[in-house]
Write a protein that holds these residues in place. Structure first.
Motif, PDB file in Angstrom:
ATOM      1  N   GLY A   9      50.242  43.967  36.570  1.00 54.91           N
ATOM      2  CA  GLY A   9      50.121  43.833  38.009  1.00 54.91           C
ATOM      3  C   GLY A   9      51.267  43.007  38.540  1.00 54.91           C
ATOM      4  O   GLY A   9      51.079  41.909  39.051  1.00 54.91           O
ATOM      5  N   SER A  82      47.115  40.115  36.991  1.00 53.24           N
ATOM      6  CA  SER A  82      47.271  39.667  38.377  1.00 53.24           C
ATOM      7  C   SER A  82      47.071  40.828  39.337  1.00 53.24           C
ATOM      8  O   SER A  82      47.700  40.895  40.396  1.00 53.24           O
ATOM      9  CB  SER A  82      48.635  39.004  38.587  1.00 53.24           C
ATOM     10  OG  SER A  82      49.683  39.885  38.215  1.00 53.24           O
ATOM     11  N   THR A  83      46.193  41.762  38.947  1.00 53.56           N
ATOM     12  CA  THR A  83      45.849  42.882  39.810  1.00 53.56           C
ATOM     13  C   THR A  83      44.715  42.488  40.747  1.00 53.56           C
ATOM     14  O   THR A  83      44.081  41.451  40.585  1.00 53.56           O
ATOM     15  CB  THR A  83      45.397  44.091  38.968  1.00 53.56           C
ATOM     16  OG1 THR A  83      44.281  43.689  38.151  1.00 53.56           O
ATOM     17  CG2 THR A  83      46.516  44.591  38.078  1.00 53.56           C
ATOM     18  N   LYS A  84      44.446  43.343  41.728  1.00 52.22           N
ATOM     19  CA  LYS A  84      43.321  43.128  42.623  1.00 52.22           C
ATOM     20  C   LYS A  84      42.030  43.270  41.828  1.00 52.22           C
ATOM     21  O   LYS A  84      41.899  44.156  40.987  1.00 52.22           O
ATOM     22  CB  LYS A  84      43.375  44.147  43.761  1.00 52.22           C
ATOM     23  CG  LYS A  84      42.346  43.939  44.844  1.00 52.22           C
ATOM     24  CD  LYS A  84      42.694  44.720  46.102  1.00 52.22           C
ATOM     25  CE  LYS A  84      42.735  46.214  45.856  1.00 52.22           C
ATOM     26  NZ  LYS A  84      42.920  46.991  47.091  1.00 52.22           N
ATOM     27  N   ALA A  85      41.055  42.396  42.098  1.00 51.87           N
ATOM     28  CA  ALA A  85      39.783  42.416  41.370  1.00 51.87           C
ATOM     29  C   ALA A  85      38.743  43.188  42.179  1.00 51.87           C
ATOM     30  O   ALA A  85      38.295  42.724  43.223  1.00 51.87           O
ATOM     31  CB  ALA A  85      39.293  40.990  41.108  1.00 51.87           C
ATOM     32  N   LEU A 107      43.504  35.397  33.594  1.00 49.35           N
ATOM     33  CA  LEU A 107      43.066  36.126  34.779  1.00 49.35           C
ATOM     34  C   LEU A 107      43.487  35.381  36.036  1.00 49.35           C
ATOM     35  O   LEU A 107      42.891  34.362  36.392  1.00 49.35           O
ATOM     36  CB  LEU A 107      41.550  36.322  34.753  1.00 49.35           C
ATOM     37  CG  LEU A 107      41.008  37.102  33.544  1.00 49.35           C
ATOM     38  CD1 LEU A 107      39.489  37.124  33.571  1.00 49.35           C
ATOM     39  CD2 LEU A 107      41.565  38.518  33.526  1.00 49.35           C
ATOM     40  N   GLN A 109      43.216  36.042  39.405  1.00 46.90           N
ATOM     41  CA  GLN A 109      42.561  36.937  40.352  1.00 46.90           C
ATOM     42  C   GLN A 109      41.632  36.160  41.271  1.00 46.90           C
ATOM     43  O   GLN A 109      41.109  35.106  40.904  1.00 46.90           O
ATOM     44  CB  GLN A 109      41.741  38.001  39.607  1.00 46.90           C
ATOM     45  CG  GLN A 109      42.587  38.958  38.773  1.00 46.90           C
ATOM     46  CD  GLN A 109      41.740  40.014  38.081  1.00 46.90           C
ATOM     47  OE1 GLN A 109      40.809  39.699  37.354  1.00 46.90           O
ATOM     48  NE2 GLN A 109      42.067  41.276  38.298  1.00 46.90           N
ATOM     49  N   ASN A 110      41.422  36.702  42.463  1.00 49.27           N
ATOM     50  CA  ASN A 110      40.513  36.095  43.419  1.00 49.27           C
ATOM     51  C   ASN A 110      39.066  36.339  43.029  1.00 49.27           C
ATOM     52  O   ASN A 110      38.748  37.294  42.315  1.00 49.27           O
ATOM     53  CB  ASN A 110      40.729  36.693  44.812  1.00 49.27           C
ATOM     54  CG  ASN A 110      41.970  36.152  45.496  1.00 49.27           C
ATOM     55  OD1 ASN A 110      42.366  35.019  45.264  1.00 49.27           O
ATOM     56  ND2 ASN A 110      42.589  36.970  46.335  1.00 49.27           N
ATOM     57  N   VAL A 114      34.985  37.241  37.937  1.00 53.53           N
ATOM     58  CA  VAL A 114      36.050  38.154  37.492  1.00 53.53           C
ATOM     59  C   VAL A 114      36.202  38.137  35.971  1.00 53.53           C
ATOM     60  O   VAL A 114      36.753  39.070  35.381  1.00 53.53           O
ATOM     61  CB  VAL A 114      37.405  37.818  38.156  1.00 53.53           C
ATOM     62  CG1 VAL A 114      37.314  37.960  39.663  1.00 53.53           C
ATOM     63  CG2 VAL A 114      37.867  36.410  37.786  1.00 53.53           C
ATOM     64  N   SER A 129      40.959  31.259  32.955  1.00 46.73           N
ATOM     65  CA  SER A 129      40.640  31.640  34.325  1.00 46.73           C
ATOM     66  C   SER A 129      41.542  30.857  35.272  1.00 46.73           C
ATOM     67  O   SER A 129      41.600  29.626  35.201  1.00 46.73           O
ATOM     68  CB  SER A 129      39.162  31.344  34.606  1.00 46.73           C
ATOM     69  OG  SER A 129      38.781  31.817  35.873  1.00 46.73           O
ATOM     70  N   ARG A 204      37.113  27.872  41.942  1.00 50.93           N
ATOM     71  CA  ARG A 204      36.879  29.249  42.389  1.00 50.93           C
ATOM     72  C   ARG A 204      35.952  29.284  43.607  1.00 50.93           C
ATOM     73  O   ARG A 204      36.209  29.998  44.577  1.00 50.93           O
ATOM     74  CB  ARG A 204      36.289  30.098  41.257  1.00 50.93           C
ATOM     75  CG  ARG A 204      37.327  30.544  40.234  1.00 50.93           C
ATOM     76  CD  ARG A 204      36.860  31.744  39.421  1.00 50.93           C
ATOM     77  NE  ARG A 204      37.921  32.242  38.569  1.00 50.93           N
ATOM     78  CZ  ARG A 204      38.889  33.058  38.958  1.00 50.93           C
ATOM     79  NH1 ARG A 204      38.903  33.489  40.216  1.00 50.93           N
ATOM     80  NH2 ARG A 204      39.826  33.469  38.131  1.00 50.93           N
ATOM     81  N   GLU A 294      38.383  43.723  48.138  1.00 48.76           N
ATOM     82  CA  GLU A 294      37.739  42.945  47.080  1.00 48.76           C
ATOM     83  C   GLU A 294      36.383  42.401  47.565  1.00 48.76           C
ATOM     84  O   GLU A 294      36.112  41.204  47.481  1.00 48.76           O
ATOM     85  CB  GLU A 294      38.656  41.808  46.635  1.00 48.76           C
ATOM     86  CG  GLU A 294      39.944  42.275  45.970  1.00 48.76           C
ATOM     87  CD  GLU A 294      40.876  41.129  45.624  1.00 48.76           C
ATOM     88  OE1 GLU A 294      41.221  40.988  44.443  1.00 48.76           O
ATOM     89  OE2 GLU A 294      41.264  40.382  46.540  1.00 48.76           O
TER      90      GLU A 294
END
Length: 340
Positions: A9, A82-85, A107, A109-110, A114, A129, A204, A294
């Motif tokens: 990503g 680092s792709t969209k979750a 990971l 990711q937002n 995840v 994470s 998070r 997301e």
């Protein structure tokens, strides 16, 4: 000894961190690209930054897909996602990329939850994470513009042992986490922070307070920027209400108070009022481009996690219900149009 890293990503965020890691001696950075593959394969990345200057970064290898990377038979110490979750289980993309006893999964990711699919598929692999606040955009394929924010918090994901780092997997995850944070620092990311499992999960939730208030509100208010919403008196009350609900729920779910160094809702909104860059939140950009948002990791998962503990989040649930329905109707409309 060379440290090998694969970035899956390589959009704005992935490319930015790849360019920083590439500055560290004895590191070998490869990337998996999607829409920007042709440009990056031919010219690499050009990353401009007020802090780091303008540099061209050419990855060791550039792949068009995870399968192509797996077929290369290369081995990696770190595989960074680092792709969209989205709600789907995407952990299968790592098939053939994870070497047991060597590879750690990172990971970036937002959202909440995840890590679940990856932990289930790779139960003996260290999972790190990460939560990042980095202002970066890909203004054209392979051309990355970094602005002023660069903070990344990373912790080992160890829910089964309640964060214990004394056993085999916990110890390996802790050591891998320390090493990766140091790599980022060596690459010039001074605000790379090492966290415990418990504190990283609070990070998070804290970021969810920002994303879950501003992202859906930007879509539902017709395309407002964060700054515009924070300056509107009624929207300010709404945003603060959602943030306070999320932060209060986080303390109950995690059974620990919000650390004093974490910004309050008032501090977050005051900072947003000062940021007049006009940038749009990611969910709004996805909505405007007709992409899936997301919704589950930013809205649905927090609601479900809280509900499982006996807590409701009415403000967040309202945003989730409205936006999920809007997305479902749009997808249905697109499906009907494609059949005509």
């Amino acid at each position: 000894m060379t440290v090998t890293v694969l970035i899956l990503g390589a959009g704005a965020i992935g490319a930015f961190y790849a360019s920083r890691l590439a500055q560290v001696p004895n590191t070998q950075i490869s990337v998996v690209c999607r829409s920007n593959y042709k440009a990056v394969h031919e010219r690499g990345f050009q990353v401009s930054s007020p802090k780091y200057g303008t540099k061209t970064f050419v990855p060791y290898r550039t792949f068009a897909s995870p399968r192509e990377a797996a077929d290369s038979k290369l081995c990696w110490d770190y595989v960074v996602i680092s792709t969209k979750a989205l709600a789907e289980d995407d952990s299968g993309i790592l098939s053939g990329l994870v070497e047991d006893g060597r590879t750690s999964i990172v990971l970036v990711q937002n959202g909440l939850g995840v890590e679940l699919h990856y932990a289930k598929r790779f139960p003996t692999t260290p999972i790190l994470s990460a939560v990042t606040i980095a202002s970066a955009a890909q203004i054209s394929p392979g051309i990355i513009k970094h602005n002023r924010w660069t903070r990344i918090s990373i912790g080992p994901y160890l829910p089964e042992s309640n964060g214990d780092t004394s056993d085999g997997l916990g110890k390996r995850a802790h050591e891998s986490n320390q090493k990766f944070v140091q790599l980022l620092k060596d690459g010039g990311v001074a605000d790379a922070e090492e966290y415990s499992h418990a504190k990283l999960q609070m990070v998070r939730w804290h970021k969810i307070a920002i994303n879950a208030s501003m992202n859906p509100s930007a879509v539902l208010s017709g395309g407002s920027t964060n700054n515009e919403m924070s300056m509107d008196p009624e929207m300010y009350i709404h945003l603060k209400g959602v943030m306070d609900e999320v932060l209060a729920t986080a303390e109950k779910v995690l059974e620990t108070p919000l650390p004093k160094e974490f910004a309050s809702s008032e501090a977050i909104l005051k900072s947003t009022q000062k940021n007049t860059s006009g940038s749009k939140p990611s969910m709004l950009l996805d909505w405007e481009q007709g992409k899936k948002m997301e919704l589950e990791v930013i809205l649905g998962n927090p609601i479900r996690i809280a509900r499982a503990k006996g807590y409701e989040m009415p403000r967040l649930q309202t945003l989730y219900a409205l936006l999920r329905r809007a997305e479902e109707k749009r997808e249905h409309s697109k499906s009907k149009s494609s059949k005509l």
